[in-house]
Design a protein around this motif. Structure first.
Motif, PDB file in Angstrom:
ATOM      1  N   SER A 137       0.821  -1.207   0.000  1.00 35.39           N
ATOM      2  CA  SER A 137       0.000   0.000   0.000  1.00 35.39           C
ATOM      3  C   SER A 137       0.856   1.259   0.000  1.00 35.39           C
ATOM      4  O   SER A 137       0.443   2.296  -0.517  1.00 35.39           O
ATOM      5  N   TYR A 138       2.082   1.159   0.554  1.00 35.39           N
ATOM      6  CA  TYR A 138       2.977   2.322   0.563  1.00 35.39           C
ATOM      7  C   TYR A 138       3.513   2.645  -0.828  1.00 35.39           C
ATOM      8  O   TYR A 138       3.960   3.766  -1.089  1.00 35.39           O
ATOM      9  N   LEU A 139       3.436   1.709  -1.751  1.00 34.74           N
ATOM     10  CA  LEU A 139       3.971   1.943  -3.092  1.00 34.74           C
ATOM     11  C   LEU A 139       3.288   3.110  -3.790  1.00 34.74           C
ATOM     12  O   LEU A 139       3.895   3.775  -4.635  1.00 34.74           O
ATOM     13  N   SER A 140       2.028   3.392  -3.453  1.00 33.70           N
ATOM     14  CA  SER A 140       1.348   4.527  -4.067  1.00 33.70           C
ATOM     15  C   SER A 140       2.010   5.840  -3.666  1.00 33.70           C
ATOM     16  O   SER A 140       2.049   6.787  -4.456  1.00 33.70           O
ATOM     17  N   VAL A 141       2.546   5.896  -2.451  1.00 34.94           N
ATOM     18  CA  VAL A 141       3.282   7.084  -2.003  1.00 34.94           C
ATOM     19  C   VAL A 141       4.691   7.081  -2.585  1.00 34.94           C
ATOM     20  O   VAL A 141       5.217   8.125  -2.989  1.00 34.94           O
ATOM     21  N   GLU A 142       5.290   5.908  -2.645  1.00 38.76           N
ATOM     22  CA  GLU A 142       6.631   5.806  -3.222  1.00 38.76           C
ATOM     23  C   GLU A 142       6.644   6.267  -4.671  1.00 38.76           C
ATOM     24  O   GLU A 142       7.613   6.879  -5.140  1.00 38.76           O
ATOM     25  N   ALA A 143       5.552   5.996  -5.382  1.00 33.35           N
ATOM     26  CA  ALA A 143       5.455   6.440  -6.775  1.00 33.35           C
ATOM     27  C   ALA A 143       5.548   7.955  -6.860  1.00 33.35           C
ATOM     28  O   ALA A 143       6.176   8.509  -7.770  1.00 33.35           O
ATOM     29  N   LEU A 144       4.912   8.645  -5.901  1.00 33.63           N
ATOM     30  CA  LEU A 144       4.976  10.106  -5.878  1.00 33.63           C
ATOM     31  C   LEU A 144       6.386  10.575  -5.561  1.00 33.63           C
ATOM     32  O   LEU A 144       6.925  11.482  -6.209  1.00 33.63           O
ATOM     33  N   ASN A 145       7.024   9.952  -4.574  1.00 32.38           N
ATOM     34  CA  ASN A 145       8.375  10.357  -4.177  1.00 32.38           C
ATOM     35  C   ASN A 145       9.384  10.152  -5.304  1.00 32.38           C
ATOM     36  O   ASN A 145      10.253  10.996  -5.537  1.00 32.38           O
ATOM     37  N   ARG A 146       9.288   9.027  -6.017  1.00 34.81           N
ATOM     38  CA  ARG A 146      10.253   8.759  -7.092  1.00 34.81           C
ATOM     39  C   ARG A 146      10.050   9.717  -8.261  1.00 34.81           C
ATOM     40  O   ARG A 146      10.997  10.054  -8.980  1.00 34.81           O
ATOM     41  N   LEU A 147       8.804  10.195  -8.441  1.00 35.45           N
ATOM     42  CA  LEU A 147       8.524  11.153  -9.505  1.00 35.45           C
ATOM     43  C   LEU A 147       9.086  12.524  -9.169  1.00 35.45           C
ATOM     44  O   LEU A 147       9.618  13.228 -10.021  1.00 35.45           O
ATOM     45  N   ILE A 148       8.995  12.910  -7.894  1.00 35.68           N
ATOM     46  CA  ILE A 148       9.394  14.251  -7.459  1.00 35.68           C
ATOM     47  C   ILE A 148      10.900  14.363  -7.234  1.00 35.68           C
ATOM     48  O   ILE A 148      11.483  15.437  -7.385  1.00 35.68           O
ATOM     49  N   TYR A 149      11.571  13.263  -6.911  1.00 36.99           N
ATOM     50  CA  TYR A 149      12.965  13.313  -6.436  1.00 36.99           C
ATOM     51  C   TYR A 149      13.916  14.068  -7.372  1.00 36.99           C
ATOM     52  O   TYR A 149      14.637  14.968  -6.918  1.00 36.99           O
ATOM     53  N   PRO A 150      13.970  13.762  -8.677  1.00 36.77           N
ATOM     54  CA  PRO A 150      14.916  14.502  -9.533  1.00 36.77           C
ATOM     55  C   PRO A 150      14.632  15.995  -9.581  1.00 36.77           C
ATOM     56  O   PRO A 150      15.554  16.814  -9.532  1.00 36.77           O
ATOM     57  N   GLY A 151      13.350  16.362  -9.670  1.00 39.18           N
ATOM     58  CA  GLY A 151      13.004  17.777  -9.688  1.00 39.18           C
ATOM     59  C   GLY A 151      13.352  18.454  -8.378  1.00 39.18           C
ATOM     60  O   GLY A 151      13.822  19.601  -8.360  1.00 39.18           O
ATOM     61  N   SER A 152      13.138  17.764  -7.246  1.00 37.76           N
ATOM     62  CA  SER A 152      13.490  18.322  -5.942  1.00 37.76           C
ATOM     63  C   SER A 152      14.995  18.549  -5.843  1.00 37.76           C
ATOM     64  O   SER A 152      15.446  19.525  -5.236  1.00 37.76           O
ATOM     65  N   ALA A 153      15.768  17.630  -6.425  1.00 36.59           N
ATOM     66  CA  ALA A 153      17.227  17.787  -6.401  1.00 36.59           C
ATOM     67  C   ALA A 153      17.648  19.061  -7.123  1.00 36.59           C
ATOM     68  O   ALA A 153      18.547  19.782  -6.673  1.00 36.59           O
TER      69      ALA A 153
END
Length: 439
Positions: free
Chosen positions: A271-287
């Motif tokens: 169930s946490y994978l739905s949140v992980e999907a958001l984090n992996r999408l945002i990570y490069p832009g956040s960097a």
């Protein structure tokens, strides 16, 4: 990237590309999660209780070791390449060298120690080979496949990254179905060969897929070694924490409770994978956004937090509603399964909340702070979970789970906001932010 537009755009149209990317990313992870769950249920039914319990135990050890394989170089690749694609050859070579060296050491240590505790074959040589195959598969080959997914993410090629996730999960499910259902595999010794071949073939296809991105330049970037360790150690400690309660429960309660609890934990991770999907999408832009200071990413992170809360609540409700169908997958002998899943499913909300803060710290290069939060949380959490599971199983286990995750919310966001204030103060004084030089 679309995520960057969040910080300075208005209206719904700038969000559309990001929403579409998230739907694709989350869809791939959810599909992968469903495939993993199906693989899990097939193996549980066909291997039987004793073989499956040994398989889970060895895999758990590998799940801890895989975070050490590569010494955190994968995160360095995503962070550095997202900011400058020209450094990709060096980062790829850096990853290959560290993955090969650390993977070899981990497999040798595991193959030397685990046969003392696990007998998968009466022949000592066969037992050693089977365990070694399982370790190579679940440490080195898994790390290679995940690395290739992260390479695509570093290049903002989320479509290809999603394909790797789906292909990885589906390939394992197909292998399990063929091995167990079609060919009647019922021992770990036989399954280890199927699993190994499946991972080798998939890793070869994935490596071919990144061929057009450039050849590796073999070197060790020494400045990234401590950053990589800061990144990987918290995950190792967290993996240890995640096994402390299972270990104690196995000593003080019944096999059915331990089995049902382990499946409930797997559902929580899914169930946490739905949140992980958001984090992996945002990570490069956040960097990129946080390159000049973490305070520049504050608005982005707060909007990600709001999205993460909504997504995690939706995931928890979905798992709660669908829990009654699980016994059809895993068997009627899992008497406590539905109740355990419904108790644990809500943990995903505080887990999502604190993960947003630590991902933002990682993307900005504050790995020492991130490691401190996750590392100390895992150490204290492991002790609390072990004590609670021993003192009042299984109720104490559930209570400790919620206490640990809520404490992590307070700690992670406290540290994140502290570094936001520090970077803002440095910017006002016209001084460089200290992200990359925390030492």
């Amino acid at each position: 990237m679309a995520s960057e537009g969040i910080t300075d755009s208005r209206g719904y149209k700038p969000f559309l590309p990001m929403v579409l990317s998230y739907m694709a990313s989350s869809g791939s992870l959810v599909l992968g999660s469903v495939a993993q769950l199906l693989t899990f249920s097939i193996l549980a039914r066909w291997l039987g209780v004793h073989e499956f319990s040994a398989f889970v135990a060895i895999t758990a050890v590998a799940n801890i070791a895989v975070h050490l394989c590569g010494l955190g170089a994968m995160e360095s690749l995503v962070r550095r390449v997202a900011r400058d694609h020209a450094i990709y050859p060096q980062m790829l070579g850096h990853n290959i060298l560290l993955t090969a060296a650390s993977g070899l050491v981990l497999v040798l240590i595991g193959a030397g120690v685990l046969p003392i505790f696990f007998t998968l074959s009466p022949d000592p040589v066969t037992n050693f080979v089977v365990i070694a195959l399982m370790l190579i598969t679940n440490i080195v080959l898994v790390r290679i496949i995940v690395l290739i997914e992260q390479i695509f993410i570093a290049h903002s090629d989320f479509s290809s990254a999603n394909k790797v996730v789906v292909a990885f999960a589906v390939a394992r499910t197909v292998a399990a179905a063929l091995a167990c259902i079609v060919f009647g595999v019922s021992t770990i010794a036989s399954w280890a060969i199927w699993q190994f071949v499946c991972h080798v073939l998939l890793a070869a296809v994935c490596m071919r897929a990144i061929g057009g991105l450039g050849e590796p330049r073999y070197c060790i970037l020494r400045e990234e070694l401590p950053q990589g360790l800061y990144f990987s150690i918290p995950f190792i400690l967290r993996a240890l924490r995640q096994n402390a309660d299972l270990l104690v429960l196995s000593l003080v309660t019944t096999a059915e409770i331990v089995s049902s609890y382990s499946v409930a934990r797997r559902m929580l991770e899914s169930s946490y994978l739905s949140v992980e999907a958001l984090n992996r999408l945002i990570y490069p832009g956040s960097a990129r956004v946080s390159a000049a200071g973490l305070h520049h990413a504050l608005q982005l992170v707060l909007r990600v937090l709001a999205a993460a809360i909504v997504i995690s609540l939706a995931a928890a409700v979905t798992v709660f509603v669908l829990a009654p169908i699980l016994p059809y997958l895993f068997g009627r002998e899992y008497i406590s399964l539905v109740g355990f899943v419904r108790i644990l499913c809500w943990v995903v909300v505080p887990l999502a909340v604190w993960s947003v803060a630590v991902e933002a710290l990682g993307a900005s290069g504050y790995h020492a702070a991130r490691a401190a939060v996750m590392g100390l949380g895992s150490i204290v959490g492991a002790g609390l979970a072990a004590w609670a599971s021993w003192y009042a199983p299984p109720a104490g286990t559930f209570v400790s789970f919620y206490l640990i995750e809520i404490a992590m919310v307070v700690a992670a966001w406290g540290v994140f906001l502290r570094y936001v204030r520090r970077d803002r103060e440095l910017a006002e004084l016209d001084l460089p932010a200290g992200r990359a030089h925390e030492g």
